[in-house]
Structures are given as structure tokens and as C-alpha cells.
Motif scaffolding. Structure first.
Motif, short mmCIF file in Angstrom:
data_model
loop_
_atom_site.label_atom_id
_atom_site.label_comp_id
_atom_site.label_asym_id
_atom_site.label_seq_id
_atom_site.Cartn_x
_atom_site.Cartn_y
_atom_site.Cartn_z
N UNK A 1 0.62 -1.50 0.02
CA UNK A 1 0.20 -0.37 -0.12
C UNK A 1 0.64 1.25 -0.41
N UNK A 2 0.59 1.93 -0.83
CA UNK A 2 1.70 3.60 -1.00
C UNK A 2 1.61 4.32 0.25
N UNK A 3 -0.01 3.95 1.39
CA UNK A 3 0.09 5.07 2.93
C UNK A 3 0.85 4.18 3.56
N UNK A 4 0.35 2.84 3.62
CA UNK A 4 1.08 2.80 5.06
C UNK A 4 2.13 1.45 4.57
N UNK A 5 2.18 1.00 3.94
CA UNK A 5 2.81 -0.17 3.19
C UNK A 5 2.59 -1.37 3.51
N UNK A 6 1.72 -1.69 4.29
CA UNK A 6 1.23 -3.34 4.02
C UNK A 6 0.58 -4.06 2.82
N UNK A 7 0.99 -5.04 3.28
CA UNK A 7 1.47 -5.93 1.54
C UNK A 7 -0.45 -5.99 1.47
N UNK A 8 -0.66 -5.87 0.19
CA UNK A 8 -1.63 -6.22 -0.61
C UNK A 8 -1.87 -6.30 -1.79
N UNK A 9 -3.07 -7.41 -2.22
CA UNK A 9 -2.85 -7.92 -3.72
C UNK A 9 -2.82 -7.16 -4.79
N UNK A 10 -1.70 -7.19 -5.79
CA UNK A 10 -1.09 -6.55 -6.95
C UNK A 10 -2.36 -5.94 -7.92
N UNK A 11 -3.95 -7.06 -8.08
CA UNK A 11 -5.32 -5.93 -8.26
C UNK A 11 -6.15 -6.06 -7.58
N UNK A 12 -5.60 -5.31 -5.88
CA UNK A 12 -6.28 -4.49 -5.13
C UNK A 12 -6.38 -2.73 -6.10
N UNK A 13 -7.89 -2.70 -4.99
CA UNK A 13 -8.23 -0.97 -5.54
C UNK A 13 -8.00 -0.79 -4.49
N UNK A 14 -8.09 -0.76 -3.01
CA UNK A 14 -7.66 -0.35 -1.18
C UNK A 14 -7.29 -1.27 -0.43
N UNK B 1 11.04 -1.15 -5.75
CA UNK B 1 10.75 -0.25 -6.84
C UNK B 1 10.13 0.69 -6.26
N UNK B 2 9.31 0.69 -5.48
CA UNK B 2 8.76 2.24 -5.02
C UNK B 2 7.58 2.60 -6.44
N UNK B 3 7.55 1.98 -7.43
CA UNK B 3 6.74 1.93 -8.41
C UNK B 3 5.09 1.04 -8.67
N UNK B 4 4.43 1.81 -8.73
CA UNK B 4 3.06 0.90 -8.91
C UNK B 4 3.28 -0.39 -9.73
N UNK B 5 2.81 -1.54 -9.33
CA UNK B 5 2.94 -2.97 -9.90
C UNK B 5 2.44 -2.85 -11.28
N UNK B 6 1.72 -2.38 -12.05
CA UNK B 6 0.84 -2.12 -12.42
C UNK B 6 1.88 -1.49 -14.43
N UNK B 7 2.79 -0.71 -14.07
CA UNK B 7 3.83 -0.15 -14.15
C UNK B 7 4.62 -0.74 -14.56
N UNK B 8 5.01 -1.93 -14.43
CA UNK B 8 6.24 -2.90 -14.57
C UNK B 8 5.75 -3.82 -15.48
#
Length: 159
Positions: A7-20, A36-43
Motif C-alpha cells: 500500500x502506498x500509504x501504510x506499506x501493508x501487503x496488498x494484492x496486485x489487483x487490489x483497489x483499496x 522499486x516504489x512504482x505501481x505494479x501496473x507500471x512494471x
């Protein structure tokens, strides 16, 4: 090694398809890759851009052309007739330019290598009519023939 999306806010693990984020509740357009600190979709987009550039072949064919020219500049003087060093350099550079203009990587290897393979035979043919190249014998043609066979075989195998 690629880490789990975060998660970009709390750094908690999330699914690569998660929207929240289930940890802090923040909505986000895409999860963040922890490495990388980049959104997964950018990769995924970067991989698609790379695949497209490889299929295009323009930069890779240029690299192959450069390698063909360097290989020719190093090896052609050994099989070229006497007093034709400048012509051997021109032939090596011409083969490299020819390879660099091919539409794909495979054709750059194949056609550039074939052009380089016939270069010593063309130089020996020119040496027959150029003054000052010395006496040429049929036995001295064995080196260029062997060079042509080896280089063309490698060019076909790689291309």
C-alpha cells in the motif's frame, strides 16, 4: 527478486489487483512494488514497452551492425590480400552498415554476416585487377575461402 505489492500509504501487503488497502482503508489506483516504489501496473507496461522495442529491432540491429563492423575490422586484414588494408576496412564498415539497416535482429545477423563472409572473396577478386597488390596464387585463396565458410555458417546459425 520482486517483493509483494504494498500500500502506498501504510506499506501493508496488498494484492496486485487490489483497489483499496485492507489495513488502512485508502483507495489507490494500483498497488506499489516494495522493491522499486512504482505501481505494479507500471512494471507490466515497462515489460510491454521492452517487448515492443525488441520486436521493432531497430536498436538491436544497430548493435549487431556495430559488432559485425568491429569483427570485420579485426579479422578481415588476416585474410585480405597484401596492400588492401584500406579496402578491407571499407568492406567491414559496409557490412556493418548493411547489418544495421536490416528490419529485425535475425536478419541483421544473417545478412550482415553473409556480407562480411563474401568480403574477402571480393577483395581477392579486386586484387587481381588492382596494380601493386603482388602476385596472387590459388593456394593463397584457401584462407579467404575458409573465412567465408565459417563466417557464413555462424551467421546462418545465429540469424
Amino acid at each position: 527478486m520482486v517483493s509483494d505489492p504494498r500500500c502506498p500509504e501504510c506499506a501493508g501487503k496488498v494484492s496486485s489487483t487490489a483497489t483499496w488497502c485492507m489495513h488502512c482503508g485508502v483507495d489507490f489506483p494500483s498497488a506499489i512494488d516494495a522493491d522499486s516504489g512504482r505501481p505494479v501496473q507500471d512494471r507490466a507496461d515497462q515489460q510491454a514497452d521492452y517487448d515492443e522495442s525488441v520486436d521493432d529491432g531497430s536498436s538491436d540491429a544497430t548493435t549487431v551492425g556495430f559488432l559485425v563492423a568491429v569483427f570485420g575490422l579485426v579479422t578481415l586484414p588476416f585474410v585480405a590480400p597484401p596492400n588492401t588494408l584500406v579496402l578491407a576496412a571499407v568492406a567491414a564498415l559496409a557490412a556493418g552498415l548493411f547489418a544495421a539497416r536490416q528490419p529485425s535482429l535475425g536478419e541483421a545477423f544473417s545478412r550482415g554476416g553473409s556480407a562480411l563472409a563474401v568480403a574477402p572473396l571480393a577483395l581477392w577478386s579486386l586484387a587481381l585487377v588492382l596494380p601493386g597488390t603482388g602476385q596472387l596464387s590459388l593456394g593463397s585463396l584457401l584462407g579467404p575461402l575458409a573465412y567465408a565458410i565459417v563466417v557464413s555458417s555462424v551467421a546462418r546459425a545465429v540469424g
